[in-house]
Design a protein around this motif. Structure first.
Motif, PDB file in Angstrom:
ATOM      1  N   ILE A  58       0.868  -1.196   0.000  1.00 30.08           N
ATOM      2  CA  ILE A  58       0.000   0.000   0.000  1.00 30.08           C
ATOM      3  C   ILE A  58       0.899   1.239   0.000  1.00 30.08           C
ATOM      4  O   ILE A  58       1.806   1.337   0.835  1.00 30.08           O
ATOM      5  CB  ILE A  58      -0.913   0.021   1.248  1.00 30.08           C
ATOM      6  N   PRO A  59       0.680   2.178  -0.929  1.00 29.27           N
ATOM      7  CA  PRO A  59       1.530   3.383  -0.957  1.00 29.27           C
ATOM      8  C   PRO A  59       1.412   4.148   0.366  1.00 29.27           C
ATOM      9  O   PRO A  59       0.304   4.349   0.881  1.00 29.27           O
ATOM     10  CB  PRO A  59       0.964   4.205  -2.114  1.00 29.27           C
ATOM     11  N   SER A  60       2.535   4.551   0.909  1.00 29.33           N
ATOM     12  CA  SER A  60       2.541   5.188   2.233  1.00 29.33           C
ATOM     13  C   SER A  60       1.818   6.546   2.222  1.00 29.33           C
ATOM     14  O   SER A  60       1.289   6.975   3.245  1.00 29.33           O
ATOM     15  CB  SER A  60       3.968   5.348   2.739  1.00 29.33           C
ATOM     16  N   GLN A  61       1.775   7.231   1.023  1.00 29.19           N
ATOM     17  CA  GLN A  61       1.091   8.534   0.952  1.00 29.19           C
ATOM     18  C   GLN A  61      -0.413   8.375   1.220  1.00 29.19           C
ATOM     19  O   GLN A  61      -1.052   9.260   1.782  1.00 29.19           O
ATOM     20  CB  GLN A  61       1.273   9.196  -0.434  1.00 29.19           C
ATOM     21  N   SER A  62      -0.968   7.221   0.820  1.00 26.37           N
ATOM     22  CA  SER A  62      -2.418   7.032   0.960  1.00 26.37           C
ATOM     23  C   SER A  62      -2.823   6.475   2.321  1.00 26.37           C
ATOM     24  O   SER A  62      -4.015   6.415   2.636  1.00 26.37           O
ATOM     25  CB  SER A  62      -2.920   6.095  -0.146  1.00 26.37           C
ATOM     26  N   LEU A  63      -1.834   6.054   3.113  1.00 31.83           N
ATOM     27  CA  LEU A  63      -2.148   5.393   4.401  1.00 31.83           C
ATOM     28  C   LEU A  63      -2.901   6.305   5.389  1.00 31.83           C
ATOM     29  O   LEU A  63      -3.942   5.902   5.908  1.00 31.83           O
ATOM     30  CB  LEU A  63      -0.852   4.859   5.054  1.00 31.83           C
ATOM     31  N   PRO A  64      -2.444   7.549   5.628  1.00 35.85           N
ATOM     32  CA  PRO A  64      -3.152   8.370   6.635  1.00 35.85           C
ATOM     33  C   PRO A  64      -4.596   8.644   6.240  1.00 35.85           C
ATOM     34  O   PRO A  64      -5.482   8.593   7.090  1.00 35.85           O
ATOM     35  CB  PRO A  64      -2.344   9.672   6.665  1.00 35.85           C
TER      36      PRO A  64
END
Lengths: 436, 211
Positions: free
Chosen positions: A138-144
């Protein structure tokens, strides 16, 4: 950084875990404890002292000594070491997403955070993500935006958690071990008592070893079932060790002798339900990593010294105080005062070289009266012919002391024997010793 | 054709031990015993100068750790130190009637190279046990006996006796004055002890390098 984690699947009390953690100080000084579950040890800086393989064996043996079967894993950081141990997996990628809890809160200090992580795990699982390898895709930018800020924290820790600060842990202040026995164990004889005492002593000396200490004074006590015939429900023994001991092996023979002696005179009439052992005084021992700076010779010398101290204690318990000793010579000339019994091996000796004539090898505790008639000596009802009397050696004390002066002679007898004879001011002769 | 010389029993034993991988027997240096005193066995020392010989052996082997045990202590440690033995290497015990048990504990600890007893142990069972302990710990057990005992378990026996001294005229001591001359004591320091002679009664061991 290399972190070892000792994980206990059965929850255990915090104090017992601290005891084991204290014993683990022999491996490394950097230790952290997760309440009733795990011990973390930083072993990365000790790679030159022992291999990871030998550490795994030693850690398992040590935890078994404390009564637990630990699962030991080694990883690059604390959360991954804990998660690998908890889920018994070989690599971080194969860990289930539930292990994110250990990444978010590896020391178990944030119960609220743990609840939030539970919600995160559920959300991730709904997407069909089962392992951490999949979670990493999962791309870390989309996690929050998708799972909240906690998910980003988990991801960061998953990628690098070596910067995580270690919480403070300090070892227990007292060295005390207790062993509670069931009535069905029927412990009322010396052998079963020593059997249970052995495992207890192993633990207590393991803790001492972790702190690089040796026991100098030990209290050992037993509590008995309170039968109407039991006069003393608590029996206690205090051991002042001449040479401080660093292993149960050295102390056990001393304990055996004392219990043998004491229990043969005042036997115990009911079953023992508690054994207790506490170390009251300690001295600095050798460091845990013995072979690093010291030579083999000095190590074996230390071992021998400790073994000699143990034997000394055992013999002292067996034969009685001052019946086993090292002789220490003094400045006094009188034979009975010329030496004293010392309990230290390297007690300072007086320099006797050319101080006074050679003394006889054997001496009587009480001088034996002898009758001297010309060249004949009547001694213990037998007559001996003397062939030579040496010159006189006069021994006297200062005027404050009222011990009469003695005049000593070396008397050679026919047949080769030599006696050491003295006369008092009243011309009474006594045999004080002989050259053998 | 010349027949080869028959090997001694001790040599055969030594060869067999070598083949079986048993470590070579060690010996303690002693100027009065050619080849030395064997280690790991019981040795019996008899004669009027037995303690003197024992002390001289300890002096010649300074690194030896020794356990000196007696029922009632009669040895004078000052005399041992005067003869050049370091007393810190000598642990002493006054054992009373518990001599054998204390001895066993000392031998089992494997801390000592030498164990000295005032007399022999007569009971065969105890002797056998002692022989085993001595072999296990590679310590030499010395019996300082008055008379020698004949048993197979003592492989090394030695007698040390004072040499007789020439007779000197002895003046009457009963007529000496009440006060004695102190200065004469100084001359005694340099006066040496009589000499003793040593005779090996029995020895089952040989040291290959000894002549």
């Amino acid at each position: 950084m290399r972190v070892a984690c000792l994980f206990f699947s059965k929850p255990s009390s915090q104090s017992k875990l601290s005891d084991l953690a204290e014993a683990c100080l022999r491996f490394s000084p950097q230790i952290a404890v997760r309440e009733s579950e795990a011990i973390f040890i930083e072993i990365g800086k000790c790679q030159a002292l022992y291999s990871e393989r030998s550490f795994l064996f030693r850690a398992q043996v040590l935890s078994r000594r404390f009564g637990w079967d630990a699962r030991v894993t080694i990883s690059d950081d604390i959360p991954s070491a804990l998660a690998l141990a908890r889920h018994a997996k070989a690599s971080v990628d194969s860990l289930p997403v539930e292990s994110l809890v250990d990444f978010a809160d590896p020391f178990g200090v944030d119960p609220k955070g743990r609840a939030s992580i539970g919600a995160l795990v559920e959300a991730v699982q709904r997407l069909g993500i089962e392992t951490l390898a999949e979670f990493k895709t999962i791309p870390s930018q989309s996690l929050p935006s998708r799972f909240g800020s906690l998910s980003l924290l988990c991801r960061q820790r998953l990628e690098n958690a070596s910067h995580l600060p270690w919480p403070t842990w300090s070892p227990p202040e007292h060295f005390e071990e207790k062993c509670e026995l069931l009535p069905s164990e029927y412990c009322s004889e010396i052998e079963p008592l020593l059997f249970y005492a052995k495992s207890m002593l192993d633990r207590i000396f393991g803790r001492l070893r972790g702190r690089a200490l040796r026991a100098e004074r030990i209290a050992f006590s037993i509590e008995l079932e309170k039968y109407s015939t039991t006069k003393e429900p608590i029996r206690e023994w205090l051991f002042e060790l001449i040479t401080p001991q660093g292993a149960a092996l050295g102390f056990l023979p001393i304990l055996r002798e004392r219990l043998n002696w004491d229990l043969s005179r005042t036997p115990i009439h009911s079953y023992v339900h508690t054994l207790k052992c506490s170390v009251l005084a300690t001295t600095p021992g050798r460091s845990a990593q013995r072979d690093l700076f010291a030579s083999h010779d000095s190590n074996s010398q230390l071992d021998q010294q400790e073994a000699l101290g143990s034997l000394f204690g055992e013999l002292e318990e067996f034969l009685g105080k001052s019946h086993v000793f090292w002789a220490q010579t003094t400045e006094e000339r009188f034979p009975e005062r010329s030496w004293v019994r010392a309990s230290q091996k390297d007690a300072p000796q007086a320099d006797l070289q050319d101080r006074y004539p050679k003394r006889p090898t054997r001496i009587f505790k009480n001088p034996v009266p002898v009758t001297v008639i010309q060249d004949r000596l009547v001694f213990k009802g037998r007559k001996f012919k003397s062939t030579r009397w040496s010159k006189v050696e006069r021994l006297s004390l200062d005027w404050l002391n009222d011990t009469p002066a003695r005049n000593y002679y070396r008397v050679d007898l026919e047949g080769g024997q030599t006696l050491w004879v003295f006369s008092d001011p009243q011309h009474h002769y006594f045999v004080h010793g002989y050259f053998e | 054709m010349e027949r080869p010389e028959r090997p001694q029993l001790a040599e055969i034993r030594e060869k067999l031990a070598q083949w079986n991988g048993i470590p070579k027997r060690e010996f303690l240096d002693c100027d009065t015993v050619p080849g030395g005193v064997p280690r790991g066995v019981i040795c019996e020392i008899t004669g009027s100068a037995r303690t003197e010989w024992m002390i001289s052996l300890l002096r010649q082997n300074p690194p030896l750790q020794t356990f000196w045990i007696e029922e009632q202590l009669t040895i004078l440690p000052t005399a041992i130190q005067q003869r050049g033995v370091d007393l810190s290497r000598l642990l002493m015990a006054e054992a009373g009637d518990r001599l054998f048990q204390a001895l066993r504990k000392a031998l089992r600890s494997r801390l000592f190279d030498c164990v000295v007893l005032p007399g022999a142990i007569d009971e065969v069972k105890m002797l056998k046990a002692l022989q085993l302990f001595a072999r296990e710990s590679n310590a030499t057990v010395f019996f300082l006996s008055k008379v020698s005992i004949h048993t197979w378990s003592i492989p090394f026996q030695l007698a040390a006796n004072w040499n007789s001294i020439e007779s000197h005229p002895v003046k009457s001591l009963n007529t000496q004055p009440a006060l004695f001359r102190v200065s004469e004591g100084q001359n005694l320091i340099s006066e040496s002890l009589p000499t003793y002679s040593v005779e090996i009664i029995k020895s089952k061991f040989t040291r290959s390098e000894c002549p």
